[in-house]
Write a protein that holds these residues in place. Structure first.
Motif, PDB file in Angstrom:
ATOM      1  N   ASP A 256       3.944  63.469  24.651  1.00  0.00           N
ATOM      2  CA  ASP A 256       4.871  63.825  23.578  1.00  0.00           C
ATOM      3  C   ASP A 256       4.746  62.795  22.450  1.00  0.00           C
ATOM      4  O   ASP A 256       5.086  61.622  22.640  1.00  0.00           O
ATOM      5  CB  ASP A 256       6.294  63.835  24.128  1.00  0.00           C
ATOM      6  CG  ASP A 256       7.339  64.150  23.080  1.00  0.00           C
ATOM      7  OD1 ASP A 256       6.990  64.338  21.898  1.00  0.00           O
ATOM      8  OD2 ASP A 256       8.538  64.196  23.439  1.00  0.00           O
ATOM      9  N   PRO A 257       4.278  63.190  21.269  1.00  0.00           N
ATOM     10  CA  PRO A 257       4.092  62.213  20.183  1.00  0.00           C
ATOM     11  C   PRO A 257       5.384  61.543  19.748  1.00  0.00           C
ATOM     12  O   PRO A 257       5.373  60.382  19.332  1.00  0.00           O
ATOM     13  CB  PRO A 257       3.469  63.045  19.052  1.00  0.00           C
ATOM     14  CG  PRO A 257       3.739  64.459  19.394  1.00  0.00           C
ATOM     15  CD  PRO A 257       3.828  64.536  20.875  1.00  0.00           C
ATOM     16  N   VAL A 311       2.673  68.132  32.410  1.00  0.00           N
ATOM     17  CA  VAL A 311       1.389  68.405  33.056  1.00  0.00           C
ATOM     18  C   VAL A 311       1.007  69.850  32.766  1.00  0.00           C
ATOM     19  O   VAL A 311       1.777  70.781  33.031  1.00  0.00           O
ATOM     20  CB  VAL A 311       1.468  68.157  34.569  1.00  0.00           C
ATOM     21  CG1 VAL A 311       0.123  68.457  35.233  1.00  0.00           C
ATOM     22  CG2 VAL A 311       1.895  66.714  34.852  1.00  0.00           C
ATOM     23  N   MET A 312      -0.193  70.028  32.203  1.00  0.00           N
ATOM     24  CA  MET A 312      -0.668  71.333  31.757  1.00  0.00           C
ATOM     25  C   MET A 312      -1.939  71.718  32.515  1.00  0.00           C
ATOM     26  O   MET A 312      -2.583  70.874  33.140  1.00  0.00           O
ATOM     27  CB  MET A 312      -0.968  71.290  30.252  1.00  0.00           C
ATOM     28  CG  MET A 312       0.159  70.717  29.400  1.00  0.00           C
ATOM     29  SD  MET A 312       1.600  71.797  29.328  1.00  0.00           S
ATOM     30  CE  MET A 312       0.959  73.071  28.246  1.00  0.00           C
ATOM     31  N   PRO A 313      -2.335  72.988  32.437  1.00  0.00           N
ATOM     32  CA  PRO A 313      -3.618  73.371  33.040  1.00  0.00           C
ATOM     33  C   PRO A 313      -4.772  72.656  32.349  1.00  0.00           C
ATOM     34  O   PRO A 313      -4.716  72.367  31.143  1.00  0.00           O
ATOM     35  CB  PRO A 313      -3.686  74.883  32.800  1.00  0.00           C
ATOM     36  CG  PRO A 313      -2.289  75.304  32.501  1.00  0.00           C
ATOM     37  CD  PRO A 313      -1.632  74.148  31.838  1.00  0.00           C
ATOM     38  N   ALA A 314      -5.805  72.335  33.104  1.00  0.00           N
ATOM     39  CA  ALA A 314      -6.981  71.693  32.527  1.00  0.00           C
ATOM     40  C   ALA A 314      -7.681  72.650  31.573  1.00  0.00           C
ATOM     41  O   ALA A 314      -7.894  73.821  31.899  1.00  0.00           O
ATOM     42  CB  ALA A 314      -7.939  71.260  33.627  1.00  0.00           C
ATOM     43  N   ASP A 315      -8.014  72.170  30.387  1.00  0.00           N
ATOM     44  CA  ASP A 315      -8.692  72.997  29.390  1.00  0.00           C
ATOM     45  C   ASP A 315     -10.099  73.343  29.867  1.00  0.00           C
ATOM     46  O   ASP A 315     -10.933  72.458  30.054  1.00  0.00           O
ATOM     47  CB  ASP A 315      -8.775  72.257  28.045  1.00  0.00           C
ATOM     48  CG  ASP A 315      -7.415  72.114  27.385  1.00  0.00           C
ATOM     49  OD1 ASP A 315      -6.582  73.025  27.551  1.00  0.00           O
ATOM     50  OD2 ASP A 315      -7.191  71.105  26.701  1.00  0.00           O
ATOM     51  N   GLY A 324       0.393  65.829  21.910  1.00  0.00           N
ATOM     52  CA  GLY A 324       0.872  66.963  21.133  1.00  0.00           C
ATOM     53  C   GLY A 324      -0.112  68.111  21.112  1.00  0.00           C
ATOM     54  O   GLY A 324      -0.212  68.832  20.115  1.00  0.00           O
ATOM     55  N   GLY A 325      -0.865  68.279  22.208  1.00  0.00           N
ATOM     56  CA  GLY A 325      -1.831  69.366  22.303  1.00  0.00           C
ATOM     57  C   GLY A 325      -3.212  69.036  21.789  1.00  0.00           C
ATOM     58  O   GLY A 325      -4.152  69.806  21.991  1.00  0.00           O
TER      59      GLY A 325
END
Length: 338
Positions: A256-257, A311-315, A324-325
């Motif tokens: 989170d920035p 925690v997000m899916p691995a790109d 921030g993405g």
């Protein structure tokens, strides 16, 4: 003209005489069934499992006896840091330390007082940081061309399962305990800042965070008891260590920035003095020895933890760290980087 006597050095004493000056500064602790002084110590292992970690501090690689800004790095500093960084590794498994042994390699010209201070720094770190069950169980002395301190710490899980780097799940909350960037700010002041004697109290505190880090030792067991899915010691920087956790778990960590900006803001004074962007310290600075953790989204974060991302899916199946993405280039401490 009267001259001051030369300080007593390691080369002036036998091994036994030097040990006689060190051992009284150590404490056996409640986990020691047999403390220092014999061929080996005996420690209790009530859990039936032993957690173990080891680390080395070497002169001019990990510390300087005198820094460019004039700060004299004491034996007390080195002893404290040797204990703190190893206690932090035990903490990052959700465990509690039960014993520590230390191996010293000493040039003959090393002042005996410096070695005595190192032993005092070890003991004070164990006591002050809250490792109340940790015994200073002994170690080894040797002669060499450079000053080197290797500490090995043992710990217990108290019936819990160890919390690994590999357990973070998509949807988890990412959180930290402890500071981010403070030790890096202190290192920058030591290397590039104005004379230490002229630093104000706030800047001296940052130097202290580099020389005597303060890992939050209560946070590891608390995180394990609160259902943390992953834990990692922040020793080499948020991005580099975050990448290790992401790779082990097969996920992407999205920071989170706004949360990072708040951390950087607290370092603004030091950043102005040295002339850097404080966000670089927050993202890439190591040796704070806080904890990076992942918790289920519905978990209540234990005291001392603050959310800094998710925690997000691995790109494309590739683990990584983003802010921030936006993918972030890995940076931080690497012992073997050129």
């Amino acid at each position: 003209m009267r001259t001051s006597p030369l300080p007593l050095t390691v080369g002036d004493l036998s091994e036994g005489e030097l040990l006689d000056r060190i051992l009284p500064r150590l404490a056996a602790g409640p986990s020691a069934l047999l403390g220092p002084g014999d061929d080996a110590a005996v420690l209790a292992a009530p859990d039936g499992r032993v957690v173990v970690s080891t680390d080395t501090l070497t002169q001019d690689a990990d510390f300087r006896l005198v820094w460019p800004n004039g700060y004299a790095h004491t034996g007390y500093d080195v002893g404290w840091k040797a204990a703190a960084q190893n206690l932090s590794d035990i903490n990052a498994m959700g465990a509690a330390a039960t014993g520590i042994v230390v191996s010293l390699t000493l040039p003959q010209a090393t002042p005996v007082g410096w070695v005595e201070d190192l032993a005092s720094g070890l003991l004070d770190a164990v006591r002050s940081l809250g490792a109340s069950r940790c015994a200073l169980a002994g170690g080894d002395l040797g002669r060499g061309s450079e000053l080197s301190v290797t500490a090995t710490v043992l710990g217990t899980l108290d019936g819990r399962q160890p919390v690994l780097r590999s357990g973070a799940q998509v949807g988890d909350t990412l959180a930290v305990a402890g500071s981010l960037g403070s030790a890096a700010a202190g290192l920058a002041l030591l290397e590039h800042g104005p004379a230490y004697e002229g630093l104000d109290a706030a800047l001296r505190e940052l130097v202290g965070r580099q020389c005597r880090p303060v890992p939050p030792l209560e946070a590891g067991p608390a995180a394990a008891s609160s259902g943390a899915t992953a834990l990692l010691d922040l020793s080499d920087g948020l991005l580099r260590d975050g990448m290790r956790l992401a790779a082990a778990s097969g996920v992407r960590l999205d920071l989170d920035p706004d949360a990072l900006a708040l951390r950087a803001q607290a370092l603004g004074h030091a950043a102005e003095v040295v002339g850097v962007d404080p966000l670089d310290w927050v993202l890439g600075g190591g040796e704070d020895h806080g904890l990076l953790a992942a918790f289920p989204a519905d978990a209540q974060l234990p005291h001392g933890f603050a959310a800094i991302g998710s925690v997000m899916p691995a790109d494309g199946g590739e683990p990584g760290v983003s802010v921030g993405g936006t993918p972030a280039a890995t940076r931080g401490w690497d012992h073997f980087a050129k």
